[in-house]
Design an enzyme around this catalytic site. Structure first.
Site, mmCIF file in Angstrom:
data_model
loop_
_atom_site.group_PDB
_atom_site.id
_atom_site.type_symbol
_atom_site.label_atom_id
_atom_site.label_comp_id
_atom_site.label_asym_id
_atom_site.label_seq_id
_atom_site.Cartn_x
_atom_site.Cartn_y
_atom_site.Cartn_z
ATOM 1 N N HIS A 160 0.846 -1.194 0.000
ATOM 2 C CA HIS A 160 0.000 0.000 0.000
ATOM 3 C C HIS A 160 0.881 1.243 0.000
ATOM 4 C CE1 HIS A 160 -2.879 -2.918 2.145
ATOM 5 N NE2 HIS A 160 -3.174 -2.883 0.857
ATOM 6 N N CYS A 191 -6.250 -2.977 6.345
ATOM 7 C CA CYS A 191 -4.938 -3.634 6.383
ATOM 8 C C CYS A 191 -4.388 -3.527 7.801
ATOM 9 C CB CYS A 191 -3.969 -2.976 5.397
ATOM 10 S SG CYS A 191 -2.322 -3.749 5.399
ATOM 11 N N CYS A 252 14.740 0.715 44.388
ATOM 12 C CA CYS A 252 15.314 1.494 43.289
ATOM 13 C C CYS A 252 16.460 2.356 43.814
ATOM 14 C CB CYS A 252 14.226 2.359 42.669
ATOM 15 S SG CYS A 252 14.784 3.353 41.254
ATOM 16 N N CYS A 259 6.825 -3.688 45.719
ATOM 17 C CA CYS A 259 6.666 -5.096 45.344
ATOM 18 C C CYS A 259 6.812 -5.234 43.836
ATOM 19 C CB CYS A 259 5.298 -5.601 45.799
ATOM 20 S SG CYS A 259 4.899 -7.273 45.228
ATOM 21 N N HIS A 267 4.278 -4.672 50.831
ATOM 22 C CA HIS A 267 3.075 -4.849 51.639
ATOM 23 C C HIS A 267 3.096 -6.119 52.475
ATOM 24 C CE1 HIS A 267 2.069 -7.628 48.393
ATOM 25 N NE2 HIS A 267 2.346 -6.652 47.552
ATOM 26 N N CYS A 272 -0.491 -9.995 47.263
ATOM 27 C CA CYS A 272 -0.826 -9.019 46.229
ATOM 28 C C CYS A 272 -2.311 -9.044 45.887
ATOM 29 C CB CYS A 272 -0.005 -9.279 44.965
ATOM 30 S SG CYS A 272 1.776 -9.085 45.168
ATOM 31 N N CYS A 312 -37.684 9.585 68.247
ATOM 32 C CA CYS A 312 -38.952 8.869 68.272
ATOM 33 C C CYS A 312 -38.929 7.691 67.303
ATOM 34 C CB CYS A 312 -40.086 9.816 67.913
ATOM 35 S SG CYS A 312 -41.712 9.035 67.907
#
Length: 511
Positions: A160, A191, A252, A259, A267, A272, A312
């Protein structure tokens, strides 16, 4: 590999457009030095990858496959992305004998096919042939319908062809407005062949569009690769690479620990799957409906929802077509309540055992949820405050060093805050665990461990918030050191008990 298959990427970052970390990379660049950031302190090895290293890792994966399968690098990248960058699965499918099916599923043209397959309809092909042959060296663009010199039209292996201007506008729209990178299909209607990197970089002229495309490619590489995950800290552009996927903590270079399996803050001891349930439960409107069920009742005649706003118990339905008078307590008609024979005050034990009221179940469920949620949120809030302790502790440490104390002597304060934050974080997720686990003998032990850790953590927090002077330094230092050691030991005892329960299947979860 032919030079025409090479792709140069300029100013690529992690996929975060706000990042200023721009790098250059090319498909055929030499591999750099081996990265040596493996975490050796744990039995779950991982690497922290910068933007440049993420791109280099992608290039290395492509080159590794291309050493076995000699196909264009851009086609290899599409195939790897189709298999979520699992090289073993790709090689297994590639050599199973049905390569045409493999390339079709990945939406690329088989590079070993000499004659491209064009998906135009018969009438379209006839019209294109007629328009091309009836003019002198010109061809009609299938998008703008302008007759242009044949050499100005370009296309993919599917055959094309469109003018460069239409291609550029089409790709720019896909990239900038729709945010599509890996799955840009051919501009021809119906396509589904994917546009490869080489053609995108050739047809797109604006640098900002190229950069956005490279962001999308890099981001997609990390997101679809099961062994990679972006650091979940909002201001970090690093990624974590592991050897196998597990629900384990990774840290990091920005010092954020999360996690790897789910990307949430670490946690322990909650799994998980149950943390996801808990977060959804806290975020959605299910608790609002629980509150309505627990604090309102339906009129026994017309079923309108009614909230009691006075002392009441004589209720009158406000529905104009109802006006039913009933008792808030028993939901019976109000008229016989003054009669001596009517027993609204008598609790029927047998009847209660046979059929519990749905509203009471909702109220009990809401109270249970609020019990655990309040404690969960309280520890989260305390954790935020405790994080601010680092600033004040730093000032205290500087003051103490000015009073002729060494740097080593004041490090106990930072150690104490580190352990305090760890204990707070663990305690936060113990309430998620406790909410879903059913009561048994082992949960009683867990709750005792939880209570002990909670008490010790509060005591340590109190010590650290006291004013530390040269007069009370010796006493406070000893108390802080003793307490943070005790906190850490109790935290480990509680976690080891939970781990043992997982191994021995002590924990049964409520659905």
């Amino acid at each position: 590999m032919d030079s025409e298959d090479e792709i140069s990427y300029d100013e690529v970052d992690s996929g975060n457009e706000s990042s200023g970390d721009d790098v250059d990379f090319a498909m055929e660049t030499e591999a750099g030095n081996p990265r040596e950031r493996t975490n050796d302190t744990d039995d779950y090895p991982f690497e922290v990858l910068t933007t440049e290293e993420i791109v280099q890792h992608m290039v290395d994966c492509i080159k590794e496959v291309n050493t076995v399968v000699e196909i264009p690098a851009t086609t290899t990248r599409i195939l790897l992305n189709h298999f979520k960058w699992d090289k073993e699965k790709l090689m297994e499918r590639y050599y199973d004998g049905d390569q045409d099916k493999l390339f079709a599923e990945a939406r690329v043209i088989n590079p070993f096919r000499k004659t491209p397959v064009i998906s135009w309809s018969r009438s379209s092909v006839h019209a294109m042939t007629r328009r091309t042959s009836s003019t002198n060296g010109t061809e009609e663009c299938g998008i703008c319908l302008m007759l242009l010199p044949i050499h100005t039209l370009t296309g993919l292996e599917c055959g094309h062809r469109f003018c460069s201007g239409c291609w550029g506008e089409y790709l720019t729209t896909k990239i900038m407005e729709e945010g599509v990178g890996q799955t840009i299909a051919c501009a021809a209607h119906s396509c589904d062949i994917l546009v490869d990197d080489a053609n995108v970089m050739r047809l797109v002229k604006e640098p900002k569009v190229k950069l956005k495309y490279q962001h999308l490619i890099t981001n997609s590489f990390v997101q679809c690769n099961r062994l990679l995950r972006w650091c979940s800290s909002p201001d970090c552009n690093n990624a974590i690479k592991v050897q196998y996927v597990e629900s384990r903590p990774v840290t990091c270079k920005c010092n954020h620990t999360f996690c790897f399996n789910c990307g949430e803050n670490w946690h322990d001891p909650a799994k998980c799957s149950y943390l996801r349930k808990w977060i959804k439960k806290c975020d959605d409107d299910s608790e609002t409906s629980n509150w309505i069920s627990a604090n309102t009742k339906e009129c026994p005649k017309c079923s309108c929802t009614i909230e009691k706003d006075g002392g009441c118990n004589h209720m009158v339905c406000k529905n104009q077509n109802c006006k039913n008078e009933f008792c808030w307590v028993c939901l019976g008609a109000w008229e016989p309540h003054g009669s001596s024979w009517y027993n609204c005050n008598r609790y029927d034990e047998d009847e209660a055992k046979v059929a519990r009221d749905t509203q009471e179940k909702s109220r009990a469920a809401l109270q249970r949820y609020l019990f655990y949620c309040n404690r969960y949120m309280n520890h989260l809030q305390s954790l935020k405050f405790e994080s601010k302790l680092y600033a004040s502790i730093k000032e205290k440490m500087e003051e103490m060093q000015q009073q002729n104390m060494s740097w080593i002597e004041v490090q106990f304060l930072k150690k104490a805050v580190d352990i305090l934050c760890q204990c707070r974080q663990t305690l936060t997720y113990t309430y998620v665990f406790a909410f879903y686990v059913l009561k048994n003998n082992q949960t009683v032990i867990f709750e005792e461990n939880q209570k002990d850790l909670e008490s010790a953590t509060e005591c340590l927090s109190e010590y650290l918030e006291r004013d530390i002077t040269s007069e009370n330094l010796t006493d406070i230092k000893q108390k802080v050191q003793d307490k943070y050691r005790y906190c850490e030991s109790r935290r480990q005892v509680m976690l080891e008990h939970v781990y043992e329960g997982y191994e021995k299947e002590w924990w049964v979860y409520m659905e």
